[in-house]
Design an enzyme around this catalytic site. Structure first.
Site, short mmCIF file in Angstrom:
data_model
loop_
_atom_site.label_atom_id
_atom_site.label_comp_id
_atom_site.label_asym_id
_atom_site.label_seq_id
_atom_site.Cartn_x
_atom_site.Cartn_y
_atom_site.Cartn_z
N HIS A 1 14.98 5.29 0.45
CA HIS A 1 14.60 3.91 1.05
C HIS A 1 13.70 3.89 2.11
CE1 HIS A 1 16.21 -0.54 2.05
NE2 HIS A 1 14.63 -0.53 1.66
N ASP A 2 12.62 3.17 2.18
CA ASP A 2 11.73 3.20 3.39
C ASP A 2 12.11 3.02 4.54
OD1 ASP A 2 11.53 0.72 2.65
OD2 ASP A 2 9.43 0.56 2.47
N THR B 1 5.91 -5.77 5.84
CA THR B 1 5.88 -6.78 4.64
C THR B 1 7.55 -7.41 5.02
OG1 THR B 1 4.58 -5.62 3.29
CG2 THR B 1 5.92 -7.32 2.26
N SER C 1 0.80 -1.13 -0.15
CA SER C 1 -0.08 -0.13 0.03
C SER C 1 0.84 1.41 -0.08
CB SER C 1 -0.88 0.17 1.20
OG SER C 1 -0.08 0.07 2.43
N GLY C 2 0.25 2.19 -0.27
CA GLY C 2 1.08 3.69 -0.36
C GLY C 2 0.07 4.78 0.47
N ARG C 3 0.53 5.83 0.93
CA ARG C 3 0.11 6.68 1.86
C ARG C 3 0.50 7.93 1.62
NH1 ARG C 3 3.05 3.21 3.55
NH2 ARG C 3 1.46 1.62 3.84
N GLY D 1 4.39 -0.43 10.59
CA GLY D 1 3.00 -1.00 10.76
C GLY D 1 3.01 -2.28 11.52
#
Length: 493
Positions: free
Chosen positions: A237-238, A260, A13-15, A407
């Site tokens: 990079h997240d 993930t 998902s993206g936000r 998350g």
């Protein structure tokens, strides 16, 4: 009050998160959220990159419709994947998903030409079959037309920034994940590019997190009816952004970015590149403020997400809270898997693969949904202990506990079982770590925070941190011994 916008793109998902600063406290508001589903076309698995770009524009429109004046924006995403821009300035092909099978055997094949010791000594990056270097090697072996038509290689956030600004830059934290960047020289590795016969011209200027990377170009502003704003290169990079958001109080700390993927490690001033680091398959990825993230990738909640998708396909839909509740009612510490076994990497029927793994290791396979979920979560917690202790060994540090962000911390069972497994406290929060790290790097660039440590202090006072103390130490110590024996992992102490 001026606001800034962080686009945080994950594997599912993206936000778009709006960030405001008031009295030194950070306020965030989710403006837009969307699914990020890969698309299977024939035998290839792609990212729907133009849909992602469309959703970014929707986030900008929602800010406009709410009368929000934006001061800047930035994007972070997963690593290793990329797109090519042709000589005409247009995208050449839809980027492949890192779980696409085109890299099967590519890593081993490349090792026959370039020894892994040479690659690690020049990059300090963990060997994973989907790293950019192996994707490019696979494309060359397949004689992909992308390589003939491509003029510049842009990682996913670089590519989306290019669509927005018309400027092409490569960002540091994501560049390091390609296994083509030399952190000791501070540049793309010319020797590896030569050995792979990859044009140096594909790889552009590398921007450090906090650099201005352009402004919204006129065509975007005209289409959306919005004014132009600066677009920053943050830790794109997240995981780099998530680590920037770790609310640590001291320089020596361990973190787990949980989603993930799970990524566990510590922050270091210089890359750790030696024989033991290669043997343990750790990685040195770029971070904020000229730091490196000494860490190891762990499969993470991907296995649970794929199980849930399989159950959905069978007409049995469960929410994540329902799955956690069923796991809590199942018998504890009974069945274990190694989450990083290669059979769990591709998409597909994960419950059957768990049963197959158990059969191969002489265990009775979990039969109910709750037993399967408990097996996954307990195995993750025990794998976290393994990597936690390896991180201490490799870094020469002893950590007082573990900071969990992302998350995955919404799964309170996983947080508690992680504390039980490592026999030390877990400090969980914030849950939107990547987006918050994205925001604070923008604010540092704008002078709102003096450095990353002032930003981390603001994060500590702005977001709740849940504390999980370890319990049932004797049972979990015994389970860890059995876990290592079943999975073939070596106990680290």
């Amino acid at each position: 009050m001026s606001s800034i916008l962080a686009f945080d793109l994950g594997a599912s998902s993206g936000r778009a998160l709006l960030g405001r600063l008031e009295g030194g406290k950070i306020e965030v508001e989710e403006l837009h959220r969307f699914s990020n589903d890969p698309v299977q076309v024939g035998n290839r698995l792609h990212w729907d990159i133009l849909r992602i770009y469309h959703e970014i524009k929707q986030g900008l429109l929602k800010a406009k419709h709410q009368g929000i004046e934006l001061k800047s924006m930035a994007i972070d995403s997963w690593a290793v994947d990329f797109g090519f821009i042709g000589k005409n300035g247009e995208l050449v092909g839809n980027p492949y998903h890192y779980r696409d099978r085109h890299t099967d055997d590519a890593m081993e094949s490349l090792f026959a030409q370039i020894p892994p010791s040479v690659i690690f000594a020049r990059t300090g990056i963990q060997f994973l079959p989907f790293n950019t270097i192996y994707q490019l090697y696979a494309l060359k072996e397949a004689n992909s037309p992308w390589l003939k038509e491509g003029n510049r290689l842009l990682m996913i956030p670089d590519l989306l920034r290019y669509f927005l600004t018309g400027e092409m830059h490569n960002e540091f934290s994501n560049a390091t994940t390609t296994q083509l960047y030399n952190p000791l020289e501070g540049s793309w590795d010319s020797e590896l590019l030569r050995l792979l016969d990859l044009p140096r011209s594909w790889f552009g200027e590398v921007l450090k997190p906090g650099s201005k990377a352009g402004v919204l170009q006129a065509s975007v502003c005209e289409e959306l009816g919005i004014p132009s704003i600066p677009v920053y290169a943050v830790a794109e990079h997240d995981t780099g952004s998530a680590v920037a958001a770790v609310p640590a109080t001291e320089k020596s700390f361990a973190y787990l970015s949980c989603g993930t993927w799970s990524l566990m490690g510590t922050e270091v001033d210089k890359p750790v590149i030696h024989e033991l680091a290669q043997k343990l398959n750790f990685t040195n990825e770029g971070g904020v403020a000229d730091t490196y993230r000494l860490l190891k990738n762990i499969m993470g909640l991907w296995i649970l997400q794929e199980c849930r998708r399989e159950w959905d396909r069978a007409g049995k839909s469960y929410s994540f809270p329902e799955l956690v509740q069923m796991a809590s009612n199942a018998k504890p510490l009974t069945t274990f898997i190694d989450p990083d076994d290669s059979m769990f990497l591709p998409t597909g029927d994960m419950p059957s693969r768990i049963a197959q793994y158990c059969e191969q290791t002489g265990q009775q396979a979990p039969s109910t949904v709750g037993e399967i979920v408990r097996c996954i979560l307990e195995s993750l917690a025990l794998k976290y202990r393994h990597v936690f202790e390896l991180t201490e060994r490799l870094s020469g540090q002893s950590f007082n506990g573990l900071h969990m962000v992302g998350g995955g911390i919404q799964n309170t069972l996983l947080c508690q079982w992680t504390a039980n497994a490592i026999c030390k406290p877990v400090w969980a929060g914030p849950s939107e770590g990547s987006a918050i790290g994205n925001l604070v790097v923008q604010w540092i660039a704008q002078g709102e925070f003096s450095d990353i440590w002032e930003a981390r202090a603001a994060i500590r006072t702005s977001f709740p941190i849940a504390v999980y103390e370890p319990v049932d130490r004797e049972e979990w110590d015994g389970a860890y011994v059995r876990f290592c024996a079943l999975t073939g992992l070596t106990e680290t102490r």
